[in-house]
Design an enzyme around this catalytic site. Structure first.
Site, PDB file in Angstrom:
ATOM      1  CG  HIS A  88     -18.825 -24.814  62.266  1.00 48.62           C
ATOM      2  ND1 HIS A  88     -19.927 -24.107  61.821  1.00 48.62           N
ATOM      3  CD2 HIS A  88     -18.189 -25.243  61.149  1.00 48.62           C
ATOM      4  CE1 HIS A  88     -19.948 -24.110  60.495  1.00 48.62           C
ATOM      5  NE2 HIS A  88     -18.901 -24.791  60.069  1.00 48.62           N
ATOM      6  CD  GLU A 144     -19.111 -21.223  66.399  1.00 49.54           C
ATOM      7  OE1 GLU A 144     -18.574 -20.129  66.161  1.00 49.54           O
ATOM      8  OE2 GLU A 144     -19.009 -22.212  65.636  1.00 49.54           O
ATOM      9  CB  CYS A 194     -23.481 -21.365  60.916  1.00 53.58           C
ATOM     10  SG  CYS A 194     -23.277 -23.063  61.521  1.00 53.58           S
ATOM     11  CB  CYS A 254     -23.179 -23.468  65.522  1.00 51.96           C
ATOM     12  SG  CYS A 254     -21.807 -24.283  64.659  1.00 51.96           S
TER      13      CYS A 254
END
Length: 158
Positions: free
Chosen positions: A55, A57, A85, A88
Site C-alpha cells: 500500500h 501509505e 487501512c 497503514c
C-alpha cells in the site's frame, strides 16, 4: 478542516490512484508533504503482484523512517485517496508521522463494495483514530471522494 492546498494534494493522490488503476492495480495513491509544503514522496498501490502489503501509505511510513529525521516527522502530512487501512494506520503511528488527510473514508469504501456486491475484506475497516491515538485526521472530501468512487467502480468492472 480541509483547505484549498489540501485539496490540491488530494487531487494528486487521486491522479496517482488513476495511475495504479491504469497499471492494473487497485486505485489508491498517497503523498508525503513536509512542514514547508515540499512533496517528499509519492506512491500508489502495487498489490496486483500478490503482496497485499504494498500500500502507498505503508511505503510512505517506510520511506519516512529512513529519510525524515524523527524530530521532523510529526510536522509532515500524509495525503491519500483513501483512508488508511489498519496496517497503514499502525505503520503511520509507529513512525510518528503527523496529520492525515484523505479524499474518501474507509466507511465509504466499505459501503461502495457492499453496494456493488464485492466480497467483504478479511481486514476490518477501522477508522485511523481507532488505531492511532491522538492523530489529527481530516476527510473525506466529497468532490474527490466521488472521483475515487468512480475509480473503484472501474476496477470492479475490469
Amino acid at each position: 478542516m480541509i483547505t484549498e492546498q489540501d485539496k490540491k494534494h488530494l487531487a494528486r493522490c487521486v491522479a496517482l490512484a488513476k495511475q495504479a488503476l491504469d497499471a492494473g492495480d487497485e486505485p489508491f495513491g498517497s503523498i508525503l508533504v513536509s512542514a514547508d509544503g515540499t512533496v517528499l514522496f509519492e506512491d500508489h498501490n502495487h498489490v496486483a503482484g500478490g503482496d497485499h502489503t504494498q500500500h502507498p501509505e505503508f511505503e510512505i511510513a517506510r520511506w519516512a523512517a529512513n529519510h525524515v529525521p524523527a524530530a521532523e516527522r510529526a510536522a509532515c502530512v500524509v495525503y491519500t485517496s483513501g483512508e488508511h487501512c489498519p496496517m497503514c494506520s499502525a505503520a503511520h503511528g509507529w513512525v510518528g508521522l503527523g496529520r492525515i488527510v484523505y479524499a474518501s473514508s474507509s466507511a465509504q469504501y466499505s459501503q461502495w463494495m457492499r453496494e456493488w456486491g464485492a466480497p467483504a475484506s478479511r481486514v476490518r475497516p477501522l477508522a485511523i483514530a481507532e488505531v492511532v491515538d491522538g492523530i489529527e485526521v481530516d476527510g473525506p472530501e466529497p468532490e474527490l471522494a466521488e472521483q475515487v468512487r468512480l475509480l473503484h467502480q472501474a476496477k470492479l468492472n475490469q
